[in-house]
Design a protein around this motif. Structure first.
Motif, mmCIF file in Angstrom:
data_model
loop_
_atom_site.group_PDB
_atom_site.id
_atom_site.type_symbol
_atom_site.label_atom_id
_atom_site.label_comp_id
_atom_site.label_asym_id
_atom_site.label_seq_id
_atom_site.Cartn_x
_atom_site.Cartn_y
_atom_site.Cartn_z
ATOM 1 N N ILE B 6 35.315 47.226 29.393
ATOM 2 C CA ILE B 6 35.914 47.110 28.059
ATOM 3 C C ILE B 6 36.170 48.522 27.545
ATOM 4 O O ILE B 6 35.253 49.352 27.516
ATOM 5 C CB ILE B 6 34.963 46.366 27.086
ATOM 6 C CG1 ILE B 6 34.623 44.973 27.628
ATOM 7 C CG2 ILE B 6 35.598 46.263 25.690
ATOM 8 C CD1 ILE B 6 33.526 44.249 26.833
ATOM 9 N N MET B 16 33.391 41.327 22.012
ATOM 10 C CA MET B 16 33.655 40.815 23.359
ATOM 11 C C MET B 16 32.477 41.106 24.292
ATOM 12 O O MET B 16 32.099 40.252 25.093
ATOM 13 C CB MET B 16 34.933 41.493 23.876
ATOM 14 C CG MET B 16 35.849 40.603 24.634
ATOM 15 S SD MET B 16 36.227 39.055 23.855
ATOM 16 C CE MET B 16 36.131 37.992 25.267
ATOM 17 N N TYR B 100 38.178 42.953 35.980
ATOM 18 C CA TYR B 100 38.934 42.636 34.762
ATOM 19 C C TYR B 100 38.758 43.778 33.769
ATOM 20 O O TYR B 100 37.682 44.362 33.660
ATOM 21 C CB TYR B 100 38.447 41.319 34.128
ATOM 22 C CG TYR B 100 38.793 40.125 34.981
ATOM 23 C CD1 TYR B 100 40.069 39.571 34.941
ATOM 24 C CD2 TYR B 100 37.853 39.596 35.858
ATOM 25 C CE1 TYR B 100 40.404 38.499 35.755
ATOM 26 C CE2 TYR B 100 38.182 38.525 36.674
ATOM 27 C CZ TYR B 100 39.461 37.975 36.620
ATOM 28 O OH TYR B 100 39.791 36.929 37.420
ATOM 29 N N ILE B 102 39.446 44.890 29.666
ATOM 30 C CA ILE B 102 39.816 44.491 28.306
ATOM 31 C C ILE B 102 40.113 45.771 27.518
ATOM 32 O O ILE B 102 39.246 46.647 27.387
ATOM 33 C CB ILE B 102 38.689 43.681 27.631
ATOM 34 C CG1 ILE B 102 38.454 42.383 28.413
ATOM 35 C CG2 ILE B 102 39.044 43.369 26.173
ATOM 36 C CD1 ILE B 102 37.222 41.617 27.989
ATOM 37 N N PHE B 286 43.452 42.324 29.877
ATOM 38 C CA PHE B 286 43.605 41.588 28.629
ATOM 39 C C PHE B 286 43.509 42.559 27.449
ATOM 40 O O PHE B 286 42.988 43.668 27.595
ATOM 41 C CB PHE B 286 42.542 40.490 28.517
ATOM 42 C CG PHE B 286 42.768 39.355 29.481
ATOM 43 C CD1 PHE B 286 43.421 38.201 29.078
ATOM 44 C CD2 PHE B 286 42.344 39.458 30.800
ATOM 45 C CE1 PHE B 286 43.653 37.154 29.959
ATOM 46 C CE2 PHE B 286 42.564 38.411 31.703
ATOM 47 C CZ PHE B 286 43.215 37.267 31.276
ATOM 48 N N SER B 307 39.349 36.742 19.864
ATOM 49 C CA SER B 307 38.294 36.935 20.871
ATOM 50 C C SER B 307 37.900 35.599 21.504
ATOM 51 O O SER B 307 37.557 35.526 22.672
ATOM 52 C CB SER B 307 37.074 37.627 20.268
ATOM 53 O OG SER B 307 36.362 36.750 19.421
ATOM 54 N N LEU B 310 40.708 34.783 23.981
ATOM 55 C CA LEU B 310 40.628 35.686 25.124
ATOM 56 C C LEU B 310 39.457 35.295 26.031
ATOM 57 O O LEU B 310 39.576 35.271 27.254
ATOM 58 C CB LEU B 310 40.471 37.128 24.647
ATOM 59 C CG LEU B 310 40.715 38.213 25.702
ATOM 60 C CD1 LEU B 310 41.177 39.497 25.044
ATOM 61 C CD2 LEU B 310 39.498 38.499 26.535
ATOM 62 N N LEU B 314 39.822 34.339 29.858
ATOM 63 C CA LEU B 314 39.162 35.171 30.860
ATOM 64 C C LEU B 314 38.328 34.277 31.793
ATOM 65 O O LEU B 314 38.331 34.460 33.015
ATOM 66 C CB LEU B 314 38.286 36.209 30.156
ATOM 67 C CG LEU B 314 37.723 37.343 31.001
ATOM 68 C CD1 LEU B 314 38.827 38.112 31.706
ATOM 69 C CD2 LEU B 314 36.904 38.292 30.136
#
Lengths: 103, 411
Positions: B6, B16, B100, B102, B286, B307, B310, B314
């Motif tokens: 993140i 998140m 992933y 963010i 994302f 959030s 998302l 996710l």
């Protein structure tokens, strides 16, 4: 909302004269709306209008600065094309919604 | 071990990190959050600082206090993202690989984008209240000010918290009334938009507040430069507005790392699918909060509602399923109007703010597009909710998607 005949076509417009459906837009309608505001559209105007239609269809947030960075016209030039409220008027002639904040 | 990275530990990134750590298996998923700054600001509180309602201590806490155990917090500036290689390059060369990513790097103010703004009057007679430094400097200035022309000007859209400048002039009216010099203060609201209010129903319901409070509005004014010697704003069409003290919303843009990573538009906001919140460039990236270019308000409430969408998407992406959750642009904002009152708005991509009650249809306790005492208490209580519930990713009794229940259609 009201109905209005522009360039021989009946379209829906908001209270402030913006097209409700962007699909109704034609060059002829743009010319007629601009005339009501006292502006005669030239090729340069249409370059800005086409750019706004493309960006708005892609979901972009429009701003005067963004148009100024587009390479089509700088901000001074944009003011000369659409005096008084460049984004407000260019959006109106482009058949897209009026630039608005959240309230 | 798989890894989620993140970028940004502000409101969006912190929420998140908490949500994900509460759900994902610690043996399977590493979660890493990166931010260059150690202090978390309660940004809605900045607005109150110039008027001495809050002080600096009321709006700051250490970021690390809100990052849960089991999340790796790295304090570092970020150089860039290389989406093709699934790598983040930190300043100094450290590389983070991710499965992933963010992006929650927010929006920043860039006063240097407007000629003459960050010049010799900066923090002397020109202030912003979007930074704690600006808000504190303005508080000091107001304490010694004896009156004159106060101009609140917006340089460009979009900007963080679209109602804040309105709240500022309302609170200024109350403040100068309170200290007995309102008759010596001339308040002007300057905007590049077509008015202080631009949505038809909100205009009808709230614009009388400006008249009532004797606040002058100058619309369609797009600042070209600030003349420090003449103390005036100059527009691109060469109109001028004189000021004694100028409060300004500087140009907002996303973080420069967005540009370095090739992820954004020309204002460095990340190109984002407005429904799935996925980056338009990379499937495993994302975007949450102000960093996204989605056409809704840049506000904490949007980050909060988004959030949840998302998070769902996710989870779907991790399981190889289609991204089914669709964000509607839901926002919910208090508008402080001064003298212990406030208004509340609730809206999304398609529905403009409407009158009604919130969150319970017919009951409230909050009134939409109404100026009430209880709405003000809502804003006051919100600071506690923010620190204790919202940032920690806990449930609030409000649905992520906007509902028409409790709202009235107006013609």
């Amino acid at each position: 909302m009201a109905q209005k005949t522009l360039a021989g076509k009946t379209v829906e417009v908001t209270d402030e004269g913006y097209l409700v459906n962007r699909k109704d837009w034609t060059k002829e309608i743009a010319i007629e709306i601009a005339k009501e505001e006292g502006i005669e559209l030239t090729e340069k105007h249409f370059e800005v209008i086409e750019y706004l239609r493309k960006e708005s269809a892609a979901g972009a947030q429009l701003s005067i600065r963004k148009v100024g960075k587009s390479g089509i016209v700088d901000i001074k030039g944009l003011y000369q094309l659409f005096p008084g409220g460049p984004l407000k008027y260019s959006s109106k002639f482009a058949g897209i919604s009026k630039p608005a904040s959240c309230v | 071990m798989k890894r989620i990275v993140i970028l940004g530990a502000g409101t969006a990134g912190t929420m998140m990190a908490n949500k994900l750590r509460n759900t994902l298996d610690k043996e399977e998923w590493n979660i890493t959050i990166v931010d260059q700054f150690k202090t978390h600001y309660y940004q809605p509180g900045f607005l109150f600082i110039p008027f001495g309602i809050y002080n600096k201590e009321d709006v700051i806490k250490p970021k690390a206090d809100f990052i849960p155990a089991g999340v790796d917090m790295i304090f570092s500036a970020i150089d860039r993202v290389e989406g093709e290689a699934n790598k983040v390059y930190l300043e100094g060369g450290k590389i983070l690989n991710y499965d992933y990513l963010i992006v929650a790097t927010g929006t920043k103010t860039y006063p240097e984008e407007t000629p003459g703004l960050k010049d010799k009057l900066w923090y002397k007679e020109i202030f912003d209240f979007y930074t704690v430094e600006g808000a504190v400097a303005l508080q000091k200035f107001f304490k010694g000010w004896e009156g004159g022309k106060l101009v609140m000007a917006i340089t460009e859209v979009p900007y963080k918290c679209p109602v804040a400048p309105l709240e500022f002039v309302f609170l200024a009216d109350a403040y100068f009334t309170g200290i007995g010099i309102r008759d010596k203060v001339d308040i002007t609201f300057v905007t590049p938009m077509s008015g202080a209010f631009t949505k038809p129903i909100a205009t009808k319901m709230l614009s009388e507040l400006l008249e009532e409070k004797n606040i002058k509005v100058i619309p369609d004014f797009y600042i070209e430069h600030v003349d420090n010697d003449g103390k005036k704003l100059v527009s691109y069409d060469e109109l001028e507005i004189p000021f004694d003290v100028l409060t300004v919303v500087p140009v907002n843009m996303g973080d420069a790392l967005v540009e370095r990573s090739g992820l954004g538009d020309d204002m460095n906001f990340v190109l984002t699918d407005k429904e799935t919140l996925q980056s338009k460039k990379f499937e495993n990236v994302f975007v949450l909060g102000d960093a996204a270019n989605i056409p809704t308000s840049k506000a904490g409430s949007v980050a909060h509602f988004a959030s949840e969408i998302l998070f769902e998407n996710l989870m779907s992406a991790m399981e190889g399923r289609p991204l089914k959750a669709k964000f509607d642009g839901h926002a919910n904002c208090y508008i402080e109007t001064g003298h212990g009152k406030g208004a509340l708005i609730d809206f999304n991509y398609d529905t403009e703010p409407l009158p009604g009650t919130f969150p319970l249809p017919g009951i409230g306790p909050f009134g939409l597009l109404k100026n009430t005492k209880i709405n003000h208490y809502g804003k006051v209580m919100f600071r506690w909710i923010y620190w204790h519930i919202l940032l920690k990713g806990k449930e609030l009794p409000v649905e992520p998607l906007m509902t028409m229940a409790g709202k009235k259609r107006v013609n």
